[in-house]
Each structure stands twice: as structure tokens, then as C-alpha cells.
Scaffold this motif. Structure first.
Motif, short mmCIF file in Angstrom:
data_model
loop_
_atom_site.label_atom_id
_atom_site.label_comp_id
_atom_site.label_asym_id
_atom_site.label_seq_id
_atom_site.Cartn_x
_atom_site.Cartn_y
_atom_site.Cartn_z
N GLY A 103 0.81 -1.22 0.00
CA GLY A 103 0.00 0.00 0.00
C GLY A 103 0.83 1.26 0.00
O GLY A 103 0.35 2.33 -0.38
N ASP A 106 1.09 2.63 -3.50
CA ASP A 106 -0.21 3.18 -3.89
C ASP A 106 -0.33 4.60 -3.35
O ASP A 106 -0.77 5.52 -4.05
N LEU A 107 0.09 4.76 -2.09
CA LEU A 107 0.03 6.07 -1.45
C LEU A 107 0.95 7.07 -2.14
O LEU A 107 0.54 8.20 -2.45
N PRO A 113 -8.00 5.14 -3.50
CA PRO A 113 -8.14 4.20 -2.38
C PRO A 113 -9.10 3.05 -2.67
O PRO A 113 -8.93 1.95 -2.12
N THR A 116 -7.03 0.44 -4.30
CA THR A 116 -6.16 -0.19 -3.31
C THR A 116 -6.94 -1.21 -2.48
O THR A 116 -6.48 -2.34 -2.27
N ARG A 117 -8.12 -0.82 -2.05
CA ARG A 117 -8.94 -1.75 -1.26
C ARG A 117 -9.32 -2.98 -2.08
O ARG A 117 -9.25 -4.11 -1.57
N TYR A 149 -8.26 12.46 1.23
CA TYR A 149 -7.56 11.28 0.70
C TYR A 149 -6.99 10.45 1.84
O TYR A 149 -7.14 9.22 1.87
N ASP A 152 -9.70 8.44 3.64
CA ASP A 152 -10.19 7.29 2.85
C ASP A 152 -9.14 6.19 2.78
O ASP A 152 -9.46 5.00 2.88
N PHE A 153 -7.87 6.60 2.61
CA PHE A 153 -6.79 5.61 2.50
C PHE A 153 -6.59 4.88 3.82
O PHE A 153 -6.51 3.65 3.87
N ASN A 154 -6.54 5.64 4.89
CA ASN A 154 -6.26 5.03 6.20
C ASN A 154 -7.37 4.09 6.65
O ASN A 154 -7.12 3.13 7.40
N ILE A 156 -8.95 1.96 4.90
CA ILE A 156 -8.92 0.68 4.18
C ILE A 156 -8.48 -0.45 5.09
O ILE A 156 -9.14 -1.50 5.20
#
Length: 214
Positions: A103, A106-107, A113, A116-117, A149, A152-154, A156
Motif C-alpha cells: 500500500g 499506492d500512497l 483508495p 487499493t482496497r 484522501y 479514505d486511504f487510512n 482501508i
């Protein structure tokens, strides 16, 4: 892969097998196999093999009294999409627990996200189908990248760990990511001291996951 039955394999090579994650049947009897499926952090970019995460996690587990073989399956630059594409052949059948540590790229690339998920779902689904234990290691996005962002990313990693009831290590770079003294000159990858810190904090989570494997 090194063929340990071949006559040209040196004694030095045989002694190095545990660090490389390549084990003969005799060595394999000494503990359960942990595979690190990840990117340059787990591959040990910029570090000798003895200082990289596979070797240091092996030592950290030993200190906890856990017999183990740690096998590195990190590919520098790999995204979650790359991990999903190679999970079946990168994680060998004798693996007891897989640490999924993807990940970060991706970041860095600002990937959606949702993608990524979806990629992590594919990886976890394949490992579940193979009846392997999993420790999901997250990566924390800094707020500087954009609060929406980052939120949403965190979300996952915690969401996947909760819904799939996985062992969870929230942030692979906890204690390292914002400490220049624990990073290499590129400002991204942990140095040897940083890797030792990661290994010492990750090891209890992995040990618990191994204990739950029959």
C-alpha cells in the motif's frame, strides 16, 4: 531458488539459507513459515540481507521464544495491484502466516483508495482460500497529502482487518516514518536501526498469529 541437493552448493550458501528464506526439510522442521508479502520495505532496499526485515523479524521472533522461518517476498516498487498479480506464486504452500504489507507505493502514487482496497481484497481472498493465516500491516497516510484522501486511504486497512477478522498491525512505519534518524538518506526507507524497531514491534503480533495456527 537454490537447490540444496546440488553438489556445487557451498557450505556458505547453506548457512545463508535461513536469511534468504530458503530452507531444506531439516531446517523447515525448526519452525513455522512466515512470508512477508510486500514492497521495498520488506525487500530491504538499501540494506544488506542481515539488516533487512525478513532477517530482523526472524531474530525478533526468536527472542520471543517462537521457532520460525521468515521468508521475504517483497518486490521494490510493488503496488497492491502487483501483489494481487503475484500472490499465488510469491507465497509458497508451506506458509503458515502471511504478513501482507502493501500500500505504500499506492500512497506515493496517489492511487484511488477504492482500487487499493479492491486489490487487497483480492490478496486476502486468495490467502483465505489457501487457508493461510494473515497479519495485515497498514500504512498511515499523512494529513499533508490531503485530509480527505488520507481519511479514505487510512480507513482501508482497519476496515479490512475488522470485516475479515484478521490480525492487524495498524502502521508498518510506526515510530519510524517521521524520525529522520531511523531512515535512510532518501527520507523514505528505514535504516538498519529503523528496521529493528519495526521488527520488534511487529513480532508479537506475528507470534500470536502463529500460535493460532494448528
Amino acid at each position: 531458488m537454490v537447490d540444496t541437493s546440488a553438489p556445487f552448493v557451498s557450505r556458505r550458501t547453506l548457512l545463508a539459507l535461513p536469511l534468504l528464506g530458503l530452507a531444506s526439510p531439516a531446517l523447515a522442521a525448526r519452525g513455522k513459515v512466515v512470508t512477508l508479502l510486500g514492497d521495498s520495505i520488506t525487500a530491504g532496499l538499501g540494506l544488506p540481507a542481515a539488516d533487512a526485515l525478513p532477517a530482523q523479524l526472524h531474530l525478533a521472533l526468536n527472542r520471543l521464544g517462537v521457532a520460525n522461518i521468515v521468508r521475504g517476498a517483497g518486490v521494490s516498487g510493488d503496488t497492491t495491484a502487483g501483489g494481487a498479480a503475484r500472490v499465488d506464486f510469491s507465497v509458497r504452500p508451506d506458509t503458515a502466516v502471511v504478513v501482507v504489507a502493501l500500500g505504500g507505493n499506492d500512497l506515493l502514487q496517489g492511487l484511488d483508495p477504492r482500487a487499493t482496497r479492491a486489490n487487497l481484497e483480492k490478496i486476502l481472498g486468495r490467502l483465505a482460500a489457501r487457508r493461510m493465516g494473515v497479519v495485515l500491516a497498514g500504512i498511515t497516510a499523512p494529513p499533508e497529502i490531503g485530509r480527505s484522501y488520507a481519511r479514505d486511504f487510512n480507513a482501508i486497512f482497519a476496515d479490512l482487518a475488522r470485516t475479515r477478522r484478521l490480525a492487524f498491525y495498524p502502521d508498518l512505519l510506526a515510530g519510524v516514518g517521521r524520525n529522520p534518524a531511523l531512515k535512510q538518506s532518501d527520507g523514505i526507507h528505514p535504516n538498519a536501526q529503523g528496521v529493528r524497531l519495526i521488527a520488534s514491534r511487529l513480532a508479537p503480533v506475528v507470534a500470536k498469529a502463529l500460535a493460532q495456527r494448528a
